[in-house]
Each structure stands twice: as structure tokens, then as C-alpha cells.
Design a protein around this motif. Structure first.
Motif, PDB file in Angstrom:
ATOM      1  N   GLU A 208      -5.191   4.150  -8.578  1.00 39.55           N
ATOM      2  CA  GLU A 208      -5.013   5.319  -7.731  1.00 39.55           C
ATOM      3  C   GLU A 208      -3.899   5.149  -6.709  1.00 39.55           C
ATOM      4  OE1 GLU A 208      -6.583   8.145  -8.035  1.00 39.55           O
ATOM      5  OE2 GLU A 208      -7.824   7.458  -9.693  1.00 39.55           O
TER       6      GLU A 208
ATOM      7  N   PHE B 215      -0.821   5.159  -6.839  1.00 42.02           N
ATOM      8  CA  PHE B 215       0.364   5.997  -6.923  1.00 42.02           C
ATOM      9  C   PHE B 215       0.015   7.483  -6.900  1.00 42.02           C
ATOM     10  CE2 PHE B 215      -0.845   4.625 -11.143  1.00 42.02           C
ATOM     11  CZ  PHE B 215      -0.811   5.759 -11.915  1.00 42.02           C
ATOM     12  N   THR B 216      -1.185   7.823  -6.425  1.00 43.18           N
ATOM     13  CA  THR B 216      -1.544   9.218  -6.252  1.00 43.18           C
ATOM     14  C   THR B 216      -1.202   9.655  -4.843  1.00 43.18           C
ATOM     15  OG1 THR B 216      -3.778   8.717  -5.506  1.00 43.18           O
ATOM     16  CG2 THR B 216      -3.440   8.966  -7.882  1.00 43.18           C
ATOM     17  N   ALA B 217      -1.037  10.964  -4.672  1.00 43.95           N
ATOM     18  CA  ALA B 217      -0.670  11.504  -3.372  1.00 43.95           C
ATOM     19  C   ALA B 217      -1.771  11.273  -2.345  1.00 43.95           C
ATOM     20  CB  ALA B 217      -0.377  12.990  -3.501  1.00 43.95           C
ATOM     21  N   GLU B 218      -3.041  11.343  -2.766  1.00 42.29           N
ATOM     22  CA  GLU B 218      -4.143  11.211  -1.820  1.00 42.29           C
ATOM     23  C   GLU B 218      -4.139   9.843  -1.144  1.00 42.29           C
ATOM     24  OE1 GLU B 218      -4.411  12.214  -4.899  1.00 42.29           O
ATOM     25  OE2 GLU B 218      -5.129  14.289  -4.829  1.00 42.29           O
TER      26      GLU B 218
ATOM     27  N   GLY C  14       5.104   5.014  -7.698  1.00 43.04           N
ATOM     28  CA  GLY C  14       4.092   5.943  -7.230  1.00 43.04           C
ATOM     29  C   GLY C  14       4.656   7.202  -6.602  1.00 43.04           C
ATOM     30  N   TRP C  15       3.740   7.965  -6.011  1.00 39.09           N
ATOM     31  CA  TRP C  15       4.072   9.287  -5.476  1.00 39.09           C
ATOM     32  C   TRP C  15       5.119   9.202  -4.374  1.00 39.09           C
ATOM     33  CZ3 TRP C  15       3.280  11.592  -0.620  1.00 39.09           C
ATOM     34  CH2 TRP C  15       3.468  12.981  -0.592  1.00 39.09           C
TER      35      TRP C  15
ATOM     36  N   ALA D 117       8.933   9.706  -5.115  1.00 38.06           N
ATOM     37  CA  ALA D 117       9.398  10.944  -5.743  1.00 38.06           C
ATOM     38  C   ALA D 117      10.742  11.406  -5.194  1.00 38.06           C
ATOM     39  CB  ALA D 117       8.349  12.048  -5.548  1.00 38.06           C
TER      40      ALA D 117
ATOM     41  N   GLN E 172       3.352   1.136  -4.058  1.00 40.77           N
ATOM     42  CA  GLN E 172       3.880   2.403  -4.548  1.00 40.77           C
ATOM     43  C   GLN E 172       5.198   2.208  -5.290  1.00 40.77           C
ATOM     44  OE1 GLN E 172       3.244   6.140  -3.458  1.00 40.77           O
ATOM     45  NE2 GLN E 172       1.208   5.324  -3.851  1.00 40.77           N
TER      46      GLN E 172
END
Length: 274
Positions: free
Chosen positions: A18, A20-23, A80-81, A84, A75
Motif C-alpha cells: 500500500e 504507493f497509494t495516495a492514502e 509510488g503515488w 506522479a 515511494q
């Protein structure tokens, strides 16, 4: 015991999955930012607090900065996010470069390299030594030396490939130029007592230091030599080094203040004479 080990293994796997998730990214950044901002406000609000309390707030900032750098490192390693914006920030300067700005960016990059940074650090340390501040000089030189080692070491650990303009064998996270510049500027501000200045003077001094770091980071982005997260990682790592060095020095020289608990020394009775 095996159930506990399995639980920890599952937790670590989940965090890595998780991470690399935005949360997770937004939550971690919010926590770290809140701890750093809260500790600064609390320390300003209670300037006469005891040494133990002041050390606690400094330690909280160190832990938050370390956590922020660790999260960003994960990240980056997992694309990860938070990465970006790296590609757009790399391509936009490439489409708007000019010979004049490119020349300026290269000058800034050369000046912020390790040889010049080390020379500036030695010069500042010599000034502090002559001002009879050997502890401040040691802290400043230690921060610059630690940044010079930590930057390349972090690049090897994370192993993030540099942008296309850099040779394929190079790693880019964190930016070594930004790491050493942040460490030098931060250590100079601490060693020369910028934090003890008041009002507009302190704000102006801090703004000049932050502008110097920002200029180096902008030059790296403009030349396409680093990703955006490389620059942010350099700021975080350099700040962590300064926080660590200044906290160790402050802890070693700061006298006890009224907020500290007194230590009572009990007399030891001598044995009765024969």
C-alpha cells in the motif's frame, strides 16, 4: 510466537503493497508535517520550558523528518503515488530552456557542488573557531561531512535511475547537491545563532537560506539532472542531518532550566570507626 511473526510479516507486506497509494502517502505526509509544525509552535509558545521538554520537541522533529524521508524513499523505490509529478516536472523545463538560463543553472550547479560546499563549510567552521565556538564549528563541519556521505549512500540504497540526460550507471535519489546545500545552510543558520534572532531579522535570514536551497533545487530540475522527488528527498535528508547535529550539540551544552526536575544527591554515611 509464530502467530506474532506471521502478523508482523503480513503487516510489513501490506505496508509495502500500500506504500504507493495516495492514502498512505497523504496520511504520512500529514502526520509528519503536523508533528514538525506542532513541535515548533509548542517550543515557541513555551520558550522557558525545561531542557527535557525542549529536547523532547527536538526529538519529535527528528523522528518526523526521518519518517518523511523513509516514506518518500519507499515511494520512489516503488514508483509510488508521490512520484506522479516527476515526469511532467522533467519535461516542462526541457521545452522552455534558453541558453542564458541554462548557463546560469550550470553555474549554480557548479557552485553548489561538494568541493565548493566543503570549502564554504571549512571557512565557516574556521570563523566559528576563531570566535571561540569550537562546539558550533564541530557541529557545522559534522553536518556537512554527514551530508556528503549520506547522499551517495542513500542513492545506493534506493537505487533510483537518474533522468535520461545522466549516464545510465548513475543514481539520482536524493539529490546530492540539494542534500549538502541544505545541510550547509541549515548548519550555518544554527551555528551562527539565526534561531536566536528576533522578528523580521530571523525571518529575513531564514528566507535567504531557504532561497539558496530552492535555487539549487530549481537548477537541478531545469537542467533535467534530477527528478522532483530527488530534490524533495535532498531537502528532507539535509534537514534531518541538521536537526540531529543541532539537537546533539544543544543537549550537550544546555544547562538545566527551571522546568527540569531537580536531582537530589543524598549524602553517604561513613562507616563507624572501630
Amino acid at each position: 510466537m509464530s502467530a506474532t511473526i506471521d502478523l508482523l510479516h503480513d503487516l510489513i507486506t501490506e505496508v509495502r503493497t500500500e506504500s504507493f497509494t495516495a492514502e498512505i502517502a497523504i496520511g504520512s505526509a500529514a502526520i509528519c508535517g503536523s508533528v514538525i509544525a506542532g513541535s515548533v509552535v509548542a517550543q515557541r509558545w513555551r520558550p522557558h520550558a525545561g531542557t527535557s521538554e525542549q529536547f523532547g520537541w527536538r526529538l519529535a522533529r527528528m523522528v518526523a523528518a526521518a519518517m518523511a524521508f523513509a516514506v518518500l524513499s519507499v515511494q520512489v523505490s516503488l514508483s509510488g503515488w508521490l512520484t506522479a509529478a516527476d515526469a511532467p516536472m522533467l519535461h516542462w523545463p526541457a521545452d522552455h530552456r534558453s541558453s542564458g538560463w541554462t548557463r546560469t543553472a550550470r553555474i549554480v550547479t557548479e557552485v553548489s557542488g561538494l568541493p565548493v560546499t566543503a570549502l564554504l563549510g571549512l571557512s565557516a567552521g574556521l570563523i566559528l573557531w576563531r570566535r571561540h565556538s569550537p562546539g558550533a564549528a564541530a557541529m557545522l563541519l559534522g553536518c556537512v561531512a554527514a551530508a556528503a556521505v549520506a547522499g551517495p549512500l542513500g542513492a545506493l540504497v534506493v537505487g533510483r535511475a537518474a533522468p535520461p540526460v545522466i549516464p545510465e550507471s548513475s543514481y539520482s535519489f536524493p539529490s546530492e547537491h540539494v542534500t549538502t546545500t541544505t545541510a550547509l545552510v541549515g548548519a550555518v543558520l544554527v551555528a551562527f545563532g539565526a534561531g536566536g534572532s528576533r522578528g523580521r531579522l530571523r525571518t529575513a535570514i531564514t528566507a535567504v537560506g531557504a532561497s539558496a536551497v530552492g535555487l539549487v533545487g530549481a537548477a537541478q530540475l531545469y537542467l533535467g539532472e534530477h527528478w522532483l522527488t530527488d530534490v524533495v528527498g535532498g531537502v528532507l535528508l539535509g534537514s534531518l542531518i541538521v536537526l540531529t547535529g543541532s539537537t546533539i550539540r544543544q543537549r550537550s551544552i544546555q544547562p538545566a532550566l527551571p522546568g527540569d526536575s531537580p536531582i537530589t544527591v543524598l549524602p553517604v554515611a561513613s562507616p563507624p570507626s572501630a
